[in-house]
Design a protein around this motif. Sequence first.
Motif, PDB file in Angstrom:
ATOM      1  N   ASN A   1      -6.354   1.258  -9.054  1.00 29.72           N
ATOM      2  CA  ASN A   1      -6.655   2.951  -8.172  1.00 29.72           C
ATOM      3  C   ASN A   1      -7.538   2.556  -7.177  1.00 29.72           C
ATOM      4  O   ASN A   1      -8.329   1.007  -7.212  1.00 29.72           O
ATOM      5  N   GLU A   2      -7.131   3.562  -6.267  1.00 26.46           N
ATOM      6  CA  GLU A   2      -7.809   3.215  -5.055  1.00 26.46           C
ATOM      7  C   GLU A   2      -9.529   3.539  -5.260  1.00 26.46           C
ATOM      8  O   GLU A   2     -10.433   4.083  -6.771  1.00 26.46           O
TER       9      GLU A   2
ATOM     10  N   ALA B   1       0.910   5.801  -5.417  1.00 31.38           N
ATOM     11  CA  ALA B   1       1.262   4.516  -5.511  1.00 31.38           C
ATOM     12  C   ALA B   1       2.194   3.967  -6.567  1.00 31.38           C
ATOM     13  O   ALA B   1       3.527   3.203  -6.226  1.00 31.38           O
TER      14      ALA B   1
ATOM     15  N   ARG C   1       1.099  -1.658  -0.116  1.00 29.19           N
ATOM     16  CA  ARG C   1      -0.219   0.353  -0.025  1.00 29.19           C
ATOM     17  C   ARG C   1       1.207   0.882  -0.230  1.00 29.19           C
ATOM     18  O   ARG C   1       2.434   1.777   0.018  1.00 29.19           O
ATOM     19  N   HIS C   2       0.731   1.938  -0.462  1.00 28.15           N
ATOM     20  CA  HIS C   2       1.153   3.133  -0.583  1.00 28.15           C
ATOM     21  C   HIS C   2       1.719   3.918   0.568  1.00 28.15           C
ATOM     22  O   HIS C   2       0.652   3.907   1.709  1.00 28.15           O
TER      23      HIS C   2
ATOM     24  N   THR D   1      -0.029   1.564   5.599  1.00 32.09           N
ATOM     25  CA  THR D   1       1.093   2.441   4.642  1.00 32.09           C
ATOM     26  C   THR D   1       2.294   1.926   4.782  1.00 32.09           C
ATOM     27  O   THR D   1       2.693   2.186   5.580  1.00 32.09           O
TER      28      THR D   1
ATOM     29  N   HIS E   1      -2.804   1.148  -3.498  1.00 33.60           N
ATOM     30  CA  HIS E   1      -4.663   1.629  -2.353  1.00 33.60           C
ATOM     31  C   HIS E   1      -4.991   0.605  -1.065  1.00 33.60           C
ATOM     32  O   HIS E   1      -5.419  -0.754  -1.584  1.00 33.60           O
TER      33      HIS E   1
ATOM     34  N   SER F   1       0.237  10.010   2.019  1.00 39.13           N
ATOM     35  CA  SER F   1      -0.051  11.035   0.968  1.00 39.13           C
ATOM     36  C   SER F   1      -0.437  12.779   1.418  1.00 39.13           C
ATOM     37  O   SER F   1      -0.581  12.301   3.034  1.00 39.13           O
TER      38      SER F   1
END
Length: 345
Positions: free
Chosen positions: A202-203, A150, A99-100, A299, A273, A103
Amino acid sequence: MSASTFHQAIGSLHSIGYVSNSTFHNECGNVSMRLITRGFKLEISPSKREDYCSRNRSCGTIQASLSSYQTPESNPISSSGTNKDSSKKSSEAALILIRHGESLWNEKNLFTGCVDVPLTKRGVEEAIEAGKRISNIPINIIYTSSLIRAQMTAMLAMTQHRRKKVPIVVHNENEQAHAWSQIFSEETKEQCIPVVTAWQLNERMYGELQGLNKQETADKYGKEQVHVWRRSYDIPPPNGESLEMCAERAVAYFKEEIEPQLRAGKNVMIAAHGNSLRSIIMYLDKLTSQEVISLELSTGIPMLYIAKEEKYIRRGSPAAPTEAGVYAYTKNLAKYRQKLDEMLH
């Protein structure tokens, strides 16, 4: 390739892949990929094209080649050491899920969803730390979402990998992009890892909640209502996606595009994500709709699975603070690490 050259190459990478164009994302949601002799062929399958064309004014067949970025390297953790026939099932392949990192909107406690927001300084540090934890695990191909947080996570993580191969974003959005991004050195190709970006990873799209402060939204609508929007399986936020809807696209993409790579013995990393990865883990671990809604992903913490005999075995603990705690190495992964030690020291 020296470390300085590798880091210079990282800095010059473009940030969008073969499905990066926003118009393309909206109009061509169903894309399938199959391995051919020296690359990939992308096309909309007949069954999906019929359904797609019934809902859109125009459609077409998209074909593109990844041969410029496909390295000839065989599976480095294969027990035989070779991968002569990619159609045969490999004995083992590694799958890494990340997971990124944090943010800028995570930091501000805002609903982010599909808004394209980069990492914070802490998020950058998390991505680098994630890279250290997977630095001894072989990677042949990387998949990320089309969102920058990501992609940043994947690229930063790879700066820490001991093989020092350069991740190269695949550009096949049109013929010119493909032609201009070709590599003409076989030696250089062997030192590259293709990075495929896909909007399907994508999320979850949070609809009318995107950009709103989470606490203020809870104060306005009530904690219970916001909890339903955020954690229920099949109830979407206003004009947004439910987890079930997100899973439909993410798992379909995993089955059609990523699973064939694992079956061919390719070691795969996915940087995506919370909800798209939650959906994939639901598929890998055979979780129920009730079990998946309680699944939390931190994360920047990589998870490791081993794909073997069409089964997925989780080998990592997402809460562990060190590489030794995160992964229980298989025999082949241990051999790969030993090979790295011998090669680099």
